[in-house]
Design a protein around this motif. Structure first.
Motif, PDB file in Angstrom:
ATOM      1  N   GLN A  70      30.701  40.490  49.242  1.00 32.79           N
ATOM      2  CA  GLN A  70      31.673  39.428  49.501  1.00 32.79           C
ATOM      3  C   GLN A  70      32.189  39.487  50.942  1.00 32.79           C
ATOM      4  O   GLN A  70      32.332  38.453  51.598  1.00 32.79           O
ATOM      5  CB  GLN A  70      32.854  39.545  48.533  1.00 32.79           C
ATOM      6  N   ALA A  71      32.467  40.701  51.424  1.00 34.88           N
ATOM      7  CA  ALA A  71      32.981  40.854  52.791  1.00 34.88           C
ATOM      8  C   ALA A  71      31.965  40.376  53.822  1.00 34.88           C
ATOM      9  O   ALA A  71      32.317  39.701  54.789  1.00 34.88           O
ATOM     10  CB  ALA A  71      33.358  42.307  53.055  1.00 34.88           C
ATOM     11  N   ASN A  76      35.417  37.650  50.646  1.00 37.65           N
ATOM     12  CA  ASN A  76      36.209  38.605  49.877  1.00 37.65           C
ATOM     13  C   ASN A  76      37.652  38.098  49.802  1.00 37.65           C
ATOM     14  O   ASN A  76      38.305  37.930  50.826  1.00 37.65           O
ATOM     15  CB  ASN A  76      36.165  39.987  50.543  1.00 37.65           C
ATOM     16  N   PRO A  77      38.168  37.844  48.584  1.00 30.89           N
ATOM     17  CA  PRO A  77      39.516  37.267  48.448  1.00 30.89           C
ATOM     18  C   PRO A  77      40.627  38.194  48.930  1.00 30.89           C
ATOM     19  O   PRO A  77      41.761  37.738  49.143  1.00 30.89           O
ATOM     20  CB  PRO A  77      39.640  36.986  46.950  1.00 30.89           C
ATOM     21  N   TYR A 108      43.292  41.022  44.533  1.00 32.72           N
ATOM     22  CA  TYR A 108      42.523  40.514  43.398  1.00 32.72           C
ATOM     23  C   TYR A 108      41.741  41.622  42.703  1.00 32.72           C
ATOM     24  O   TYR A 108      41.729  41.728  41.484  1.00 32.72           O
ATOM     25  CB  TYR A 108      41.551  39.421  43.861  1.00 32.72           C
ATOM     26  N   SER A 109      41.064  42.460  43.500  1.00 30.36           N
ATOM     27  CA  SER A 109      40.236  43.495  42.873  1.00 30.36           C
ATOM     28  C   SER A 109      40.302  44.835  43.590  1.00 30.36           C
ATOM     29  O   SER A 109      40.104  45.879  42.979  1.00 30.36           O
ATOM     30  CB  SER A 109      38.775  43.032  42.794  1.00 30.36           C
ATOM     31  N   GLU A 111      42.079  47.868  46.347  1.00 30.60           N
ATOM     32  CA  GLU A 111      43.355  48.569  46.445  1.00 30.60           C
ATOM     33  C   GLU A 111      44.199  48.054  47.604  1.00 30.60           C
ATOM     34  O   GLU A 111      45.392  48.354  47.681  1.00 30.60           O
ATOM     35  CB  GLU A 111      43.108  50.077  46.615  1.00 30.60           C
ATOM     36  N   LYS A 112      43.577  47.301  48.503  1.00 32.15           N
ATOM     37  CA  LYS A 112      44.276  46.794  49.668  1.00 32.15           C
ATOM     38  C   LYS A 112      44.145  45.274  49.758  1.00 32.15           C
ATOM     39  O   LYS A 112      43.194  44.677  49.249  1.00 32.15           O
ATOM     40  CB  LYS A 112      43.712  47.406  50.962  1.00 32.15           C
ATOM     41  N   LYS A 113      45.126  44.687  50.424  1.00 30.46           N
ATOM     42  CA  LYS A 113      45.071  43.266  50.757  1.00 30.46           C
ATOM     43  C   LYS A 113      45.217  43.193  52.275  1.00 30.46           C
ATOM     44  O   LYS A 113      46.226  43.634  52.827  1.00 30.46           O
ATOM     45  CB  LYS A 113      46.206  42.514  50.066  1.00 30.46           C
ATOM     46  N   ILE A 114      44.200  42.660  52.946  1.00 29.65           N
ATOM     47  CA  ILE A 114      44.116  42.771  54.398  1.00 29.65           C
ATOM     48  C   ILE A 114      44.197  41.392  55.047  1.00 29.65           C
ATOM     49  O   ILE A 114      43.450  40.478  54.694  1.00 29.65           O
ATOM     50  CB  ILE A 114      42.798  43.470  54.802  1.00 29.65           C
ATOM     51  N   TYR A 115      45.133  41.277  55.984  1.00 32.45           N
ATOM     52  CA  TYR A 115      45.280  40.048  56.760  1.00 32.45           C
ATOM     53  C   TYR A 115      44.757  40.300  58.175  1.00 32.45           C
ATOM     54  O   TYR A 115      45.155  41.269  58.820  1.00 32.45           O
ATOM     55  CB  TYR A 115      46.752  39.630  56.849  1.00 32.45           C
TER      56      TYR A 115
END
Length: 330
Positions: A70-71, A76-77, A108-109, A111-115
């Motif tokens: 996905q990335a 990747n969400p 979403y899936s 361990e991290k959420k990256i902006y």
């Protein structure tokens, strides 16, 4: 495909980020600073992909898990690329809508959420203040990566809450090796791209792939080789042609600078080794014989004045005409 090992140079930054992953001490905010096209975004993508990889090996992404796939396809969400509606401005609403109002939604899936905020220096003061609210108390799973080519525009409060990583120029030999081995660029062309890139791998790569750059280079060299026999009207026509190119005019002027560097080098040493345009040796010799040291110095000074005028938005055709007339006279 994206891995830390694929990044040319920047060993300290790679080591810092991989150690942070290994020691589980990833910061909540990073600023990656460096010239345009130097590879900042690629570094950020590799870092983000590694953080979310399901089966990392030695702090490198596996490339095959669902998250990596996905990335690599930019789908990747849990990796959010912050966009902006207005050209050349990241406004307060961009930050509020895309970051502040979504940070509390868990990944979403992963361990991290990256902006990832590209061209972070386009943020207005209001946008920076809005981002500051998130930087002061971010959720544990959030990582914000700001990419910039100008650190000076950031508020001190933003800088103090981020880990600042500064891209350094990459050694010429490393860039040349990359161009020749990874892109199959021949030796002579690799030398030219390296000379223009000045330590910027991304720029060297773009130049190596650019058909327009080859055309512009050939036309610029033809002008330099023939300018002493050209009439004023022919020089004016050449200037009009330059303005049609999509290439940055500074890249065009750099062709002149490197040419005169070669002329000066040969005049001083009578040795073609170290020359960038060594395939033009017969013309370099001719220019060297015709020009005095003072004349070459005058042209180099005129090149810098021309760049300064263009930065100050002085008329392009007038600036170029003054430069080319100086070259013709010397």
């Amino acid at each position: 495909m994206a891995k830390f090992k694929d990044i040319v140079g920047q060993e300290k930054i790679k080591e810092h980020l991989q150690n942070a992953i290994k020691m589980d001490k990833v910061g909540h905010a990073y600023i990656i600073s460096g010239e345009r096209n130097c590879g900042k975004e690629f570094m950020a993508k590799v870092f983000a992909q590694t953080l979310l990889c399901e089966n990392p090996v030695d702090e490198e992404p596996c490339e095959t898990c669902h998250s990596c796939v996905q990335a690599n396809s930019l789908n990747n969400p849990d990796i959010i690329f912050v966009s902006h509606e207005k050209p050349n401005v990241i406004g307060v609403d961009d930050i509020r809508l895309q970051i502040n109002q979504t940070v509390d939604i868990r990944p979403y899936s992963g361990e991290k959420k990256i902006y990832i905020i590209n061209d972070g220096d386009l943020m207005t003061v209001q946008a920076q203040n809005a981002l500051l609210k998130t930087l002061e108390e971010p959720p544990k799973y959030v990582v914000i990566i700001i990419l910039t080519s100008n650190l000076e525009v950031f508020l001190p409060t933003i800088l103090s809450r981020c880990v600042v990583l500064d891209f350094k120029p990459v050694k010429d030999e490393e860039i040349k090796e990359f161009l020749m081995s990874s892109m199959q660029i021949p030796d002579y062309k690799a030398d030219i791209c390296v000379a223009f890139a000045r330590g910027n791998v991304g720029k060297a790569r773009l130049l190596a792939k650019s058909e327009e750059f080859d055309k512009v280079k050939d036309e610029a060299l033809a002008l330099l080789k023939n300018i002493h026999d050209m009439e004023i009207n022919e020089i004016v026509q050449s200037i009009k042609k330059i303005s049609e190119y999509k290439l940055d005019v500074n890249d065009y002027l750099d062709i002149f600078s490197i040419w005169y560097r070669d002329v000066l080098l040969f005049k001083a040493t009578h040795d073609a080794n170290g020359m960038v345009f060594r395939e033009e040796i017969q013309y370099v010799i001719k220019a060297s014989d015709r020009s005095s040291y003072e004349g070459i110095e005058t042209v180099i000074e005129a090149l810098e004045k021309c760049k300064a005028r263009l930065r100050a938005n002085v008329n392009f055709e007038l600036s170029m005409e003054l430069l080319l007339l100086t070259i013709k006279e010397n």
